[in-house]
Design a protein around this motif. Structure first.
Motif, mmCIF file in Angstrom:
data_model
loop_
_atom_site.group_PDB
_atom_site.id
_atom_site.type_symbol
_atom_site.label_atom_id
_atom_site.label_comp_id
_atom_site.label_asym_id
_atom_site.label_seq_id
_atom_site.Cartn_x
_atom_site.Cartn_y
_atom_site.Cartn_z
ATOM 1 N N GLY A 58 59.700 89.070 74.494
ATOM 2 C CA GLY A 58 59.702 89.520 73.105
ATOM 3 C C GLY A 58 60.626 88.735 72.200
ATOM 4 N N VAL A 59 61.572 87.981 72.771
ATOM 5 C CA VAL A 59 62.525 87.232 71.943
ATOM 6 C C VAL A 59 62.302 85.726 72.019
ATOM 7 C CG1 VAL A 59 64.270 89.039 72.189
ATOM 8 C CG2 VAL A 59 64.256 87.132 73.796
ATOM 9 N N LEU A 60 61.335 85.268 72.798
ATOM 10 C CA LEU A 60 61.118 83.821 72.935
ATOM 11 C C LEU A 60 60.761 83.166 71.606
ATOM 12 C CD1 LEU A 60 59.172 83.498 76.322
ATOM 13 C CD2 LEU A 60 61.556 82.941 75.846
ATOM 14 N N GLU A 61 59.861 83.800 70.873
ATOM 15 C CA GLU A 61 59.440 83.219 69.591
ATOM 16 C C GLU A 61 60.606 83.180 68.608
ATOM 17 O OE1 GLU A 61 55.755 83.710 66.389
ATOM 18 O OE2 GLU A 61 55.836 84.924 68.216
ATOM 19 N N GLU A 62 61.404 84.232 68.599
ATOM 20 C CA GLU A 62 62.566 84.273 67.707
ATOM 21 C C GLU A 62 63.568 83.184 68.067
ATOM 22 O OE1 GLU A 62 66.672 85.282 66.765
ATOM 23 O OE2 GLU A 62 65.781 85.566 68.740
ATOM 24 N N MET A 63 63.800 82.978 69.367
ATOM 25 C CA MET A 63 64.702 81.907 69.801
ATOM 26 C C MET A 63 64.164 80.533 69.391
ATOM 27 S SD MET A 63 65.953 83.026 73.616
ATOM 28 C CE MET A 63 67.040 84.414 73.887
ATOM 29 N N TYR A 64 62.866 80.373 69.537
ATOM 30 C CA TYR A 64 62.254 79.091 69.209
ATOM 31 C C TYR A 64 62.400 78.773 67.727
ATOM 32 C CZ TYR A 64 58.764 75.372 69.053
ATOM 33 O OH TYR A 64 58.123 74.174 68.874
ATOM 34 N N ASP A 65 62.306 79.793 66.873
ATOM 35 C CA ASP A 65 62.382 79.580 65.434
ATOM 36 C C ASP A 65 63.795 79.239 64.963
ATOM 37 O OD1 ASP A 65 59.684 80.008 65.137
ATOM 38 O OD2 ASP A 65 59.891 82.155 64.698
ATOM 39 N N HIS A 66 64.822 79.559 65.758
ATOM 40 C CA HIS A 66 66.207 79.233 65.399
ATOM 41 C C HIS A 66 66.529 77.823 65.907
ATOM 42 C CE1 HIS A 66 66.543 83.501 64.450
ATOM 43 N NE2 HIS A 66 67.700 83.247 63.881
ATOM 44 N N LYS A 67 65.945 76.834 65.243
ATOM 45 C CA LYS A 67 66.070 75.453 65.717
ATOM 46 C C LYS A 67 67.502 74.942 65.676
ATOM 47 C CE LYS A 67 61.348 74.106 64.474
ATOM 48 N NZ LYS A 67 60.872 75.475 64.264
ATOM 49 N N GLN A 68 68.289 75.429 64.730
ATOM 50 C CA GLN A 68 69.664 74.965 64.615
ATOM 51 C C GLN A 68 70.601 75.667 65.590
ATOM 52 O OE1 GLN A 68 70.269 72.367 62.617
ATOM 53 N NE2 GLN A 68 68.081 72.426 62.090
ATOM 54 N N ASP A 69 70.186 76.811 66.107
ATOM 55 C CA ASP A 69 71.063 77.618 66.953
ATOM 56 C C ASP A 69 70.749 77.504 68.440
ATOM 57 O OD1 ASP A 69 72.442 78.690 64.724
ATOM 58 O OD2 ASP A 69 70.806 80.125 64.411
ATOM 59 N N VAL A 70 69.471 77.453 68.794
ATOM 60 C CA VAL A 70 69.068 77.351 70.195
ATOM 61 C C VAL A 70 68.706 75.900 70.479
ATOM 62 C CG1 VAL A 70 67.490 78.163 71.976
ATOM 63 C CG2 VAL A 70 68.220 79.727 70.158
ATOM 64 N N LEU A 71 69.533 75.239 71.283
ATOM 65 C CA LEU A 71 69.391 73.807 71.508
ATOM 66 C C LEU A 71 68.595 73.478 72.765
ATOM 67 C CD1 LEU A 71 73.103 72.916 70.657
ATOM 68 C CD2 LEU A 71 71.142 73.086 69.105
ATOM 69 N N GLY A 72 68.536 74.403 73.691
ATOM 70 C CA GLY A 72 67.783 74.165 74.917
ATOM 71 C C GLY A 72 67.526 75.468 75.644
ATOM 72 N N PHE A 73 66.346 75.579 76.255
ATOM 73 C CA PHE A 73 65.997 76.813 76.957
ATOM 74 C C PHE A 73 65.056 76.491 78.107
ATOM 75 C CE2 PHE A 73 63.525 80.578 77.857
ATOM 76 C CZ PHE A 73 64.468 81.592 77.824
#
Length: 262
Positions: free
Chosen positions: A202-217
């Motif tokens: 449920g949070v994958l899309e939200e993480m993906y949209d935070h390009k400046q905050d999530v650098l790798g997953f």
């Protein structure tokens, strides 16, 4: 997550749920009988269920050492019929062991990566009837397998990610994960944790949209865990399984035999 100008849009999510049982140290027994004016059927099995490593699919093993497991009340000297019956009964046990595991027992999710061992088996009737062997193997196996305490399990994912420290500290999602390890490097955090797939998806899309905050997953399957009472099951995961090459032939025999509902 390597973005490269690719938009991520997660819809119609499915979880690879599986059915599993903790009844691994006991033998399960099942039987099937059918009495008519023309023929009588008595079939029985004793099985043992084992778990396999992820990706092994469905397996079958016969520990039955006696080949004299076919009995006729009439035509006792029909050795050819007994041999044909033996071959068909053994093949039917193999086929239906895998088929029943693929279909599941609780809500229809597969009991994948499981192995059925036939410890004992027998089939008796008045005289040879091929569809009786098929029916006897199928229903006695189903009865035995239903003796186990089946439960629904879901994937537990091992995740590794690098994100901005402020993003990590302000995201409540991380308070519910398991085995959280944090390595802070100035403004960034390297994280390692475990999470149920039904939670993290449920949070994958939200993480993906935070390009400046999530650098790798990155995440991979760690194990399976029982679903929680509060979990809302996603749409049923369809399992496509390919078992023995004679499957179509056996299904055709069962259909042509027109076995009445039991």
């Amino acid at each position: 997550m390597k973005r490269q100008d690719i938009k991520l849009d997660i819809k119609d999510t499915c979880i690879l749920y599986r059915e599993c049982t903790a009844d691994l140290n006991i033998n399960l027994k099942g039987n099937h009988s059918r009495i008519t004016s023309l023929n009588d059927l008595f079939a029985g099995v004793e099985i043992h269920i084992d778990h396999l490593e992820a990706g092994m699919g469905y397996q079958y093993e016969s520990k039955q050492v006696k080949e004299d497991i076919i009995h006729y009340c009439c035509h006792k000297d029909d050795e050819e019929g007994k041999e044909l019956g033996y071959q068909l009964f053994v093949k039917s046990l193999d086929y239906f062991s895998k088929k029943l595991l693929a279909e599941g027992f609780v809500l229809g999710y597969p009991a994948v990566d499981s192995k059925i061992k036939i410890m004992k088996a027998s089939c008796s009737m008045c005289f040879y009837r091929d569809y009786y062997y098929i029916s006897g193997a199928h229903i006695s196996l189903r009865t035995a397998m239903r003796e186990a305490d089946w439960q629904i399990y879901e994937p537990l994912m091992q995740a590794h990610m690098t994100c901005n420290k402020l993003y990590f500290e302000g995201n409540s999602f991380f308070s519910g994960v398991e085995n959280l390890y944090i390595l802070k490097d100035e403004d960034d955090c390297k994280l390692s944790f475990k999470s149920r797939l039904s939670t993290i998806i449920g949070v994958l899309e939200e993480m993906y949209d935070h390009k400046q905050d999530v650098l790798g997953f990155h995440m991979n399957l760690d194990s399976y865990v029982p679903v929680e009472d509060v979990t809302q099951l996603k749409e049923k995961f369809k399992m496509i399984n390919n078992i023995d090459k004679w499957k179509d032939e056996l299904e055709e025999q069962e259909m042509n035999s027109a076995i009445p509902p039991v």
